[in-house]
Scaffold this active site. Structure first.
Site, PDB file in Angstrom:
ATOM      1  CE1 TYR A 135      -3.663   2.553   0.530  1.00 37.76           C
ATOM      2  CE2 TYR A 135      -2.387   3.330   2.404  1.00 37.76           C
ATOM      3  CZ  TYR A 135      -3.430   3.500   1.512  1.00 37.76           C
ATOM      4  OH  TYR A 135      -4.231   4.605   1.591  1.00 37.76           O
ATOM      5  CG  ASP A 150       5.685   3.914   0.942  1.00 36.59           C
ATOM      6  OD1 ASP A 150       5.953   4.619   1.945  1.00 36.59           O
ATOM      7  OD2 ASP A 150       4.528   3.741   0.517  1.00 36.59           O
ATOM      8  CE  LYS A 190       0.570   4.784   8.373  1.00 38.66           C
ATOM      9  NZ  LYS A 190       0.737   4.156   7.089  1.00 38.66           N
TER      10      LYS A 190
END
Ligand SMILES: *Cc1c(COP(=O)(O)O)cnc(C)c1O
Length: 419
Positions: free
Chosen positions: A141, A236, A264
């Site tokens: 994702y 990522d 995050k």
């Protein structure tokens, strides 16, 4: 109003009652809990229940809710104002701190979410290479940008289609999908699309469709293929960055990406995302270079202050604590599950990420996920919630340990499970 009443109200005001789909408890046969407070490893809902939190806002809260030092930094920053849309020194402190600690990063650009970071990295990779296509892996994702809302097609290897309405076939044409772990497939895709592939994007620790730990040889193979074909390797690390050690999986494996994306943890719970890498690539970004990127609230001073303290607290001792807390959590959960009707489960752990899943098979790509995982997760989630233990509300989401999940919390976890 209790959670049920609030959700009913929310359904009228907001599509599906939520501002991000995973929050809706879809398929879990209950309504979402409305959280009104968090402290340390705990959250409280509007119904007066408290839970040990293993979702931790999906990762940013590595020191727990309301860490006092981060809170103090936020309050102090507020005293100077909370956005200027102009140059300020606060983002420099965060940039300098990160660049000083991660050897392959010479420059960094801050934005406000992980999605924005990946979106920028896609454009940057295309701008640097002058090529259109990117490779993405099934089960990784990368946020909700169009270029990444693409799944494997039913046709030939590498063909793809949109995984969301509203994403054009044109977008799907430029994203090539491969299976995690299958280096031969990636080789073939490079051969089939000579001089057309700008970059490989990968979560070096795929943690958004279960926890699909990859062999280092596979990541190394990707690095070599990118070098051979003059394509960029983009890690990522929105979930793994600053969690699997400060420099994330790049540091852990010694495999150096050309660009890295963060989110995050980098903002300590405030909205921050970032793209980083060597100057020769980063200076393709405007205003020096031809690749446009911007943001009204980018480098927001309050978020920068929170991020800086959050990262400064991540000492080697903190990582040791984080990982050992999580190992203990997993042991307690596993023991209870084995003796209470969940013996079909294993709990995969990598550092402070863990993933309970109803199979004993080794998982390294999404084809290994068991067919009955949703029903089995529902059963587990329901019991845990009733016992005051809050797992991320979806069978595909990992659990997040934190520094706040200390021995006292683990003792409480044991009591909650066995009572
Ligand atoms: C969470 C996540 C994103 C998206 O970040 P947002 O801040 O939710 O936009 C992108 N990539 C990975 C690996 C993630 O875990």
């Amino acid at each position: 109003m209790n959670s049920n009443e609030l959700f009913e109200k929310s359904l009228k005001l907001v599509p599906g009652g939520v501002h991000s789909p995973v929050r809706s408890f879809k398929g879990l046969h209950t309504t979402p809990r409305f959280i009104n407070r968090g402290k340390g490893a705990y959250i409280w809902d509007e119904d007066g229940q408290n839970y040990i939190d293993f979702c931790m806002s999906f990762g940013p809260l590595i020191h727990g809710h309301q860490d006092p030092e981060i809170k103090e930094a936020i309050i102090k920053a507020l005293d100077n104002g909370w956005t200027f849309g102009a140059c300020e020194k606060y983002s420099l402190e965060l940039a300098e701190f990160i660049i000083g600690k991660i050897s392959f990063i010479e420059q960094i650009r801050f934005m406000s979410s992980g999605t924005e970071a990946v979106m920028t990295a896609v454009r940057l990779a295309r701008g640097i290479t002058g090529r259109a296509k990117i490779i993405k892996f099934n089960g990784c994702y990368h946020g909700h940008l169009d270029a990444m809302l693409i799944k494997a097609g039913s046709g030939l290897a590498g063909t793809a289609e949109a995984s969301s309405k509203g994403v054009t076939a044109h977008q799907a044409d430029d994203t090539l999908i491969c299976e995690l772990g299958d280096l031969e497939e990636v080789k073939k895709i490079f051969d089939d699309h000579k001089d057309q592939i700008a970059a490989i994007f990968i979560e070096p620790l795929p943690a958004n469709n279960g926890l699909l730990i990859q062999e280092e040889a596979f990541l190394k193979g990707l690095r070599e293929l990118c070098d051979k074909h003059c394509a960029l390797l983009v890690f990522d690390e929105v979930i793994s960055g600053f969690r699997i050690g400060f420099g994330g999986m790049a540091e852990k494996t010694g495999i150096i990406p050309d660009l890295v994306t963060y989110g995050k943890i980098i903002g300590g719970g405030m909205p921050v995302g970032a793209v980083a890498g060597p100057r020769k690539f980063m200076e393709f970004l405007a205003p020096v270079g031809p690749v446009y990127q911007a943001g009204t609230l980018s480098g927001n001073p309050v978020a920068m202050a929170a991020g800086l303290v959050n990262l400064k607290k991540l000492t080697p001792a903190a990582y040791e604590k984080l990982n050992s807390n999580t190992t203990k959590v997993v042991a307690v959960m596993k023991d209870w599950m084995d003796k209470n009707g969940f013996e079909d489960y294993q709990t995969i752990q990598y550092g402070s990420l863990f993933y309970p899943i109803s199979t004993h098979d080794k998982l390294s790509n999404i084809t290994h996920l068991p067919k009955n995982m949703n029903e089995r997760f529902f059963a587990l989630f329901k019991v845990m919630l009733e016992k005051g233990i809050y797992l991320a509300p979806n069978a595909y989401e990992v659990g997040f340990g934190s520094i706040a999940h200390d021995d006292k919390v683990i003792e409480d976890l044991k009591n909650r499970l066995w009572n």
